[in-house]
Design an enzyme around this catalytic site. Sequence first.
Site, short mmCIF file in Angstrom:
data_model
loop_
_atom_site.label_atom_id
_atom_site.label_comp_id
_atom_site.label_asym_id
_atom_site.label_seq_id
_atom_site.Cartn_x
_atom_site.Cartn_y
_atom_site.Cartn_z
N CYS A 265 0.81 -1.23 0.00
CA CYS A 265 0.00 0.00 0.00
C CYS A 265 0.84 1.27 0.00
CB CYS A 265 -0.99 -0.01 1.16
SG CYS A 265 -0.21 -0.41 2.72
N GLU A 356 -6.05 5.07 -5.16
CA GLU A 356 -5.13 3.94 -4.92
C GLU A 356 -5.35 2.81 -5.91
OE1 GLU A 356 -5.67 1.70 -1.26
OE2 GLU A 356 -3.50 1.52 -1.03
N ASP A 666 9.55 44.39 58.31
CA ASP A 666 9.58 43.84 56.95
C ASP A 666 10.74 42.84 56.85
OD1 ASP A 666 8.94 43.47 54.27
OD2 ASP A 666 10.22 45.14 53.60
FE LIG Z 1 8.72 42.79 52.21
#
Ligand SMILES: [Fe+2]
Length: 888
Positions: A265, A356, A666
């Site tokens: 094929c 085909e 902080d």
């Molecule tokens: Fe901070």
Amino acid sequence: MTVSGAEQEKIQTPPAAEGLSAERIAYLDSLVRQARTASAVFTQFTQEDVDRIVKPMVLAGLERAQYLARLAVEETRLGVMEDKVIKNMVATEFTYNYVKDKRTVGIIREFPDRNLVEMAEPIGVILSLTPITNPTSTVLFKCILAIKTRNAIIFSPHPKTLHCCSEALRIMYETAVKHGAPEGVFTCLQAHTLQDNAYLMGHKDVGLIDATGGPGAVKAAYSPGKPALGVGPGNTAVYLEKTADLNTAIVDIIISKTFDNGTICASEQTVVIDDEIYDQAMKKFSELGAHVCNEKETKLLERTVMDPQTGFMQPLAVGQKATDIAQFIGLPVAPNTKLLIAPIKGVGPEHPLSFEKLFPVLAVYRARSIDEALKVCVDVNHAGGLGHTAIIFSRNDEVVQKFGEVINAGRIIVNSPGSIGALGAVYNDLVPTFSFGCGTGGGNSTTDNVNIFHYLNIKRVARRTQNHMWFRVPNQIYFNMNAVENVRQFPSRSTIIVTNPALEQIGHADIVRRSLSPQTYGHVLVIADAEPEIKVVMQGVEALDSYKADQIIALGGGSVIDAAKIMKLKYESPQADLEELATPFLDLRKRVVQYPTEKINRARLIAISTTSGTGSEVTPFAVLTDKERRRKVTLADYSLSPDVAIVDPQFVMSMPRGLTADTGVDCLTHALEAGVSSYASPYTDSNAMQAIRLVFKYLPIAYENPHDEEARSMMHNAACIAALAFSNASVGVNHALAHAFGARFGVAHGRANALMLPHVLEYNAAVPTKFMPSPYQQGYVAHKKYATIADLLGLGGHTIEEKVKNLVAATEKLLDQLGFPRSIAELGISREEFERALPEMTKIAFDDPSWRSNPRMPLMNELVELFWKAYEGRSQAKAAGGLQPGTN
Ligand SMILES: [Fe+2]
């Protein structure tokens, strides 16, 4: 939906049992039972056991190649005996050559650098449909694959190949069993019907359907809804391009299209030939034994070898010789004609020969340009050959590449015959096969040449990988009083000192200017002491450009240093798109957007901090304010880290008390969050722990006695050391909450952190509702790390729980000492106002990247709860009345 046992049994009963007698069902069941038993025995075999069986099978197949080819031709009446011998030899010898050293039992592949191992597990019972075109070779091929992979096969050969396939199977089976294969490993369905196939396909004990055959068989194989390897039909387009080696190409095409009378094929169906070489090609075809049809003859072929109703080829022509076909349809050709060539003018139902044709009839098309040629090839490809095979003959690499791009085919064969080329290992290095996967284009599950790996369940054993971690910080940090003098050692022709008006006014910028080397021209750029926005950044870049600066000194708090980082980025890489660079990411190493490495300028960045909190002098972060869109974007990349950090306490001696407290807390929050971060490492821990110790000891002193040089100096160091930790371990949910709350109510960052801190400590110390996935941590350790911090601070406590409570209490005590409001309510924010803001703040906090490294994954409702705790200022430690037993 769940299915009960009884219902499940009903579902597993093959639906196609109707129409089959009880006796027939018993027969089919017995085949499956036999195969299943054999496959169960097979699971005990080692690699050596199967390899011992495979080789004699291959030898037996090779020895009987001609015998089996002859049987196939006699029984099917199609193909060429000599070519079928070659097919049988490819099926055995070439397959063996490919599989012999491959591991198919136990561990089959190892990837030590990925901590990954692949293990093979057999499928069990495979139902295999074999085609009329390659009957014995397909059986030989699949038997070898099955033994190599420890599977049992029930064969269902095309009804017109029963005898030759049974013989091929007998030879394989007897040899296999003689050398140790389990009895019953191959069985063959005798005189079967479509119902038999349907029943077996739906059988619960059949693990895989492997259908090599026509479209009907393949479609049926995919219908039962279980794993199937079905290969689609082909319609191989060939592009014969003008640069091709014509002699080779024409011979290759004839070899391939006439091989076994065109039954493979993958063989050539339509050759699209460039105009420039068309006549020459036709002449060569004729010289080498092809009959080129005229228009009338082409019409005759169209009518006879193709079915006008279905558009498919006529079965009678399949696998027949060109001369037999010609004689059958009344086309006069020379006796030695190998191939019938039919020129066509288009592709599609109006040109039946463009489909085909598994016989030696080849369509040809004359193309006036490359574009036209490619278009026609694509049309042929789409006319029933999607995903299968295509061929190009060309010496122009560009055209070959283009062809590969536009054609949808699992195999694109270059400068070689299609049919034998696609079989693999003869003309190229494709895997040898008799089953061509056509991908989704052909309705298949794979584009591969089907081979042993499709007969295995491959299990991947993925061991936990220890991701590499890092500790990246500026390589020069100068600290202690007058450390600014170190600036002098850095050569510079032109330096821009970026600072804010206040620092310029109190003479700090002058101190820095005086520390420049005598050869350096210094220019002071004063920017507003606000969060950096793009306008300010671009003013800076302008100054850097006009002074052709080779050094930037950022003198200020986080805002000034952040602005200078972004100025440097835009100065060095003007093409940098800040918005794009701010794209969020989950893992730094896998981030989508990369920072520019191409630089048109280079400038050293020296950061001198004038607050003791953000640590921006060493971090890879910079916050940019987008005033237009009223938002902040965070840039994060180690390329933003300053080259040199100066931690000189002389610049913080005059910090007001409020700022001292805010920035100090902080700093403490950075260290506490980095300490329990899911990215924490011994490197970041050592910095985090030391920073915490310094803050607890010196922050109250610096707050009470602003002129205490030691306390100021140590707090300045603490901020930098904490930043070294969180530059690499990041922060956590405290920052996410503080960012959202601070932005909404205009509360300073450190103050906002302080309001959240005790509650976040308690939150992280508890057993998480949801654990944070982290490859870097083993088990949940946040509470233990808090306990370690409590020990380090000498807070006492006997159990982890007590120690955590003591840490929370000590933190609260510190916040009290620093005069922080201890609840949001104390800030004068009404409950109603807070409640109104809460949904939006929660969403913003959840989107904040800060918590991605938090040890505990915060759920939305938990963020809400934390916000309320911060509003009311109730921590458990406070409720329990402070420090716990064993307190020092
Ligand atoms: Fe901070």
